[in-house]
Design a protein around this motif. Structure first.
Motif, PDB file in Angstrom:
ATOM      1  N   TRP A 104       1.084 -77.615   6.391  1.00 59.49           N
ATOM      2  CA  TRP A 104       1.785 -78.417   5.339  1.00 59.49           C
ATOM      3  C   TRP A 104       3.292 -78.051   5.535  1.00 59.49           C
ATOM      4  CZ3 TRP A 104      -3.058 -76.197   4.644  1.00 59.49           C
ATOM      5  CH2 TRP A 104      -3.007 -74.838   4.060  1.00 59.49           C
ATOM      6  N   LYS A 105       4.146 -78.673   4.599  1.00 58.53           N
ATOM      7  CA  LYS A 105       5.573 -78.414   4.355  1.00 58.53           C
ATOM      8  C   LYS A 105       5.587 -76.954   3.644  1.00 58.53           C
ATOM      9  CE  LYS A 105       9.539 -80.403   2.095  1.00 58.53           C
ATOM     10  NZ  LYS A 105      10.545 -79.946   3.058  1.00 58.53           N
ATOM     11  N   GLY A 106       6.448 -76.030   4.441  1.00 55.22           N
ATOM     12  CA  GLY A 106       6.742 -74.931   3.670  1.00 55.22           C
ATOM     13  C   GLY A 106       5.920 -73.770   4.378  1.00 55.22           C
ATOM     14  N   PHE A 107       4.892 -74.055   5.351  1.00 61.87           N
ATOM     15  CA  PHE A 107       3.963 -73.452   5.963  1.00 61.87           C
ATOM     16  C   PHE A 107       4.383 -73.214   7.411  1.00 61.87           C
ATOM     17  CE2 PHE A 107       0.233 -72.383   8.154  1.00 61.87           C
ATOM     18  CZ  PHE A 107      -0.267 -71.456   7.627  1.00 61.87           C
ATOM     19  N   GLY A 108       4.248 -71.979   8.045  1.00 71.48           N
ATOM     20  CA  GLY A 108       4.648 -71.999   9.547  1.00 71.48           C
ATOM     21  C   GLY A 108       3.665 -70.872  10.128  1.00 71.48           C
ATOM     22  N   GLU A 109       3.551 -70.928  11.361  1.00 72.29           N
ATOM     23  CA  GLU A 109       2.736 -70.136  12.005  1.00 72.29           C
ATOM     24  C   GLU A 109       3.447 -69.353  12.981  1.00 72.29           C
ATOM     25  OE1 GLU A 109      -1.077 -68.512  12.644  1.00 72.29           O
ATOM     26  OE2 GLU A 109      -1.043 -70.141  11.512  1.00 72.29           O
ATOM     27  N   PHE A 110       3.645 -68.168  13.284  1.00 75.80           N
ATOM     28  CA  PHE A 110       4.347 -67.432  14.442  1.00 75.80           C
ATOM     29  C   PHE A 110       3.588 -66.719  15.467  1.00 75.80           C
ATOM     30  CE2 PHE A 110       6.077 -63.470  15.844  1.00 75.80           C
ATOM     31  CZ  PHE A 110       7.223 -63.869  16.206  1.00 75.80           C
ATOM     32  N   TRP A 111       3.655 -66.963  16.710  1.00 72.62           N
ATOM     33  CA  TRP A 111       3.157 -66.454  17.798  1.00 72.62           C
ATOM     34  C   TRP A 111       4.041 -66.039  18.801  1.00 72.62           C
ATOM     35  CZ3 TRP A 111       2.651 -69.592  22.445  1.00 72.62           C
ATOM     36  CH2 TRP A 111       3.280 -70.704  22.214  1.00 72.62           C
ATOM     37  N   LEU A 112       3.581 -65.107  19.574  1.00 73.08           N
ATOM     38  CA  LEU A 112       4.532 -64.698  20.646  1.00 73.08           C
ATOM     39  C   LEU A 112       3.593 -64.283  21.938  1.00 73.08           C
ATOM     40  CD1 LEU A 112       7.186 -63.757  21.838  1.00 73.08           C
ATOM     41  CD2 LEU A 112       6.570 -61.571  20.753  1.00 73.08           C
ATOM     42  N   VAL A 113       3.857 -64.808  23.066  1.00 73.47           N
ATOM     43  CA  VAL A 113       3.047 -64.423  24.376  1.00 73.47           C
ATOM     44  C   VAL A 113       4.093 -63.573  25.093  1.00 73.47           C
ATOM     45  CG1 VAL A 113       1.770 -64.939  26.395  1.00 73.47           C
ATOM     46  CG2 VAL A 113       1.720 -66.591  23.928  1.00 73.47           C
ATOM     47  N   PRO A 114       3.788 -62.222  24.886  1.00 71.28           N
ATOM     48  CA  PRO A 114       4.757 -61.549  25.542  1.00 71.28           C
ATOM     49  C   PRO A 114       4.526 -61.380  27.013  1.00 71.28           C
ATOM     50  CG  PRO A 114       3.329 -59.830  24.502  1.00 71.28           C
ATOM     51  CD  PRO A 114       2.932 -61.415  24.033  1.00 71.28           C
ATOM     52  N   SER A 115       5.643 -61.010  27.698  1.00 68.89           N
ATOM     53  CA  SER A 115       5.669 -60.754  29.238  1.00 68.89           C
ATOM     54  C   SER A 115       5.500 -59.184  29.625  1.00 68.89           C
ATOM     55  CB  SER A 115       6.870 -61.353  30.009  1.00 68.89           C
ATOM     56  OG  SER A 115       7.856 -60.483  29.995  1.00 68.89           O
ATOM     57  N   ILE A 116       5.313 -59.007  30.910  1.00 69.04           N
ATOM     58  CA  ILE A 116       5.091 -57.575  31.113  1.00 69.04           C
ATOM     59  C   ILE A 116       6.730 -56.835  30.971  1.00 69.04           C
ATOM     60  CG2 ILE A 116       3.447 -57.900  32.916  1.00 69.04           C
ATOM     61  CD1 ILE A 116       5.303 -57.675  35.106  1.00 69.04           C
ATOM     62  N   HIS A 117       7.598 -57.519  30.972  1.00 72.15           N
ATOM     63  CA  HIS A 117       9.006 -57.325  30.948  1.00 72.15           C
ATOM     64  C   HIS A 117       9.381 -56.804  29.479  1.00 72.15           C
ATOM     65  CE1 HIS A 117       9.517 -58.239  35.024  1.00 72.15           C
ATOM     66  NE2 HIS A 117       9.126 -59.460  34.566  1.00 72.15           N
ATOM     67  N   VAL A 118       8.662 -56.956  28.295  1.00 75.87           N
ATOM     68  CA  VAL A 118       9.072 -56.713  26.876  1.00 75.87           C
ATOM     69  C   VAL A 118       9.473 -55.185  26.680  1.00 75.87           C
ATOM     70  CG1 VAL A 118       8.167 -56.849  24.757  1.00 75.87           C
ATOM     71  CG2 VAL A 118       7.985 -58.760  25.945  1.00 75.87           C
ATOM     72  N   PRO A 119       8.556 -54.334  27.405  1.00 72.04           N
ATOM     73  CA  PRO A 119       8.903 -52.739  27.034  1.00 72.04           C
ATOM     74  C   PRO A 119      10.291 -52.441  27.310  1.00 72.04           C
ATOM     75  CG  PRO A 119       6.608 -53.012  27.914  1.00 72.04           C
ATOM     76  CD  PRO A 119       7.177 -54.535  27.883  1.00 72.04           C
ATOM     77  N   LYS A 120      10.599 -52.981  28.687  1.00 66.23           N
ATOM     78  CA  LYS A 120      11.834 -52.722  29.169  1.00 66.23           C
ATOM     79  C   LYS A 120      13.135 -53.298  28.218  1.00 66.23           C
ATOM     80  CE  LYS A 120      14.862 -53.088  33.331  1.00 66.23           C
ATOM     81  NZ  LYS A 120      14.695 -53.712  34.526  1.00 66.23           N
ATOM     82  N   TYR A 121      12.739 -54.527  27.571  1.00 62.90           N
ATOM     83  CA  TYR A 121      13.942 -55.043  27.012  1.00 62.90           C
ATOM     84  C   TYR A 121      13.576 -55.159  25.422  1.00 62.90           C
ATOM     85  CZ  TYR A 121      15.437 -56.502  31.382  1.00 62.90           C
ATOM     86  OH  TYR A 121      15.838 -56.370  32.663  1.00 62.90           O
TER      87      TYR A 121
END
Length: 87
Positions: A3-20
């Motif tokens: 509904w308005k004002g509500f959001g869902e956050f998600w992230l699918v990290p790659s294997i490169h995340v630790p480096k950056y």
């Protein structure tokens, strides 16, 4: 979101995340802050696997607070925490 004002956050990290990690964190934080402002969100939530301490630390550094444990919530029946940033 649901509904308005509500959001869902998600992230699918790659294997490169630790480096950056710092750049990814900074970009994610800016994205969340900008999106909250632009869409006038009062709540953004995310689910994090209970067995992933790195993801738990990361989401908490983004300003999310743990609201509870959802038992057998994931696709493999894993427990997941519910986190939220409430404005």
């Amino acid at each position: 979101g649901l509904w308005k004002g509500f959001g869902e956050f998600w992230l699918v990290p790659s294997i490169h995340v630790p480096k950056y990690a710092k750049s990814v964190f900074k970009t994610a934080l800016e994205f969340i802050d900008d999106t909250v402002d632009k869409l006038e969100l009062y709540r953004v939530q995310a689910t994090i696997k209970e067995c992933d301490p790195v993801a738990v630390r990361w989401i908490e550094h983004l300003g999310f607070e743990r609201e509870g444990l959802m038992r057998k919530f994931g696709p493999n029946k894993e427990n997941q925490y519910l986190y939220a940033r409430v404005e």
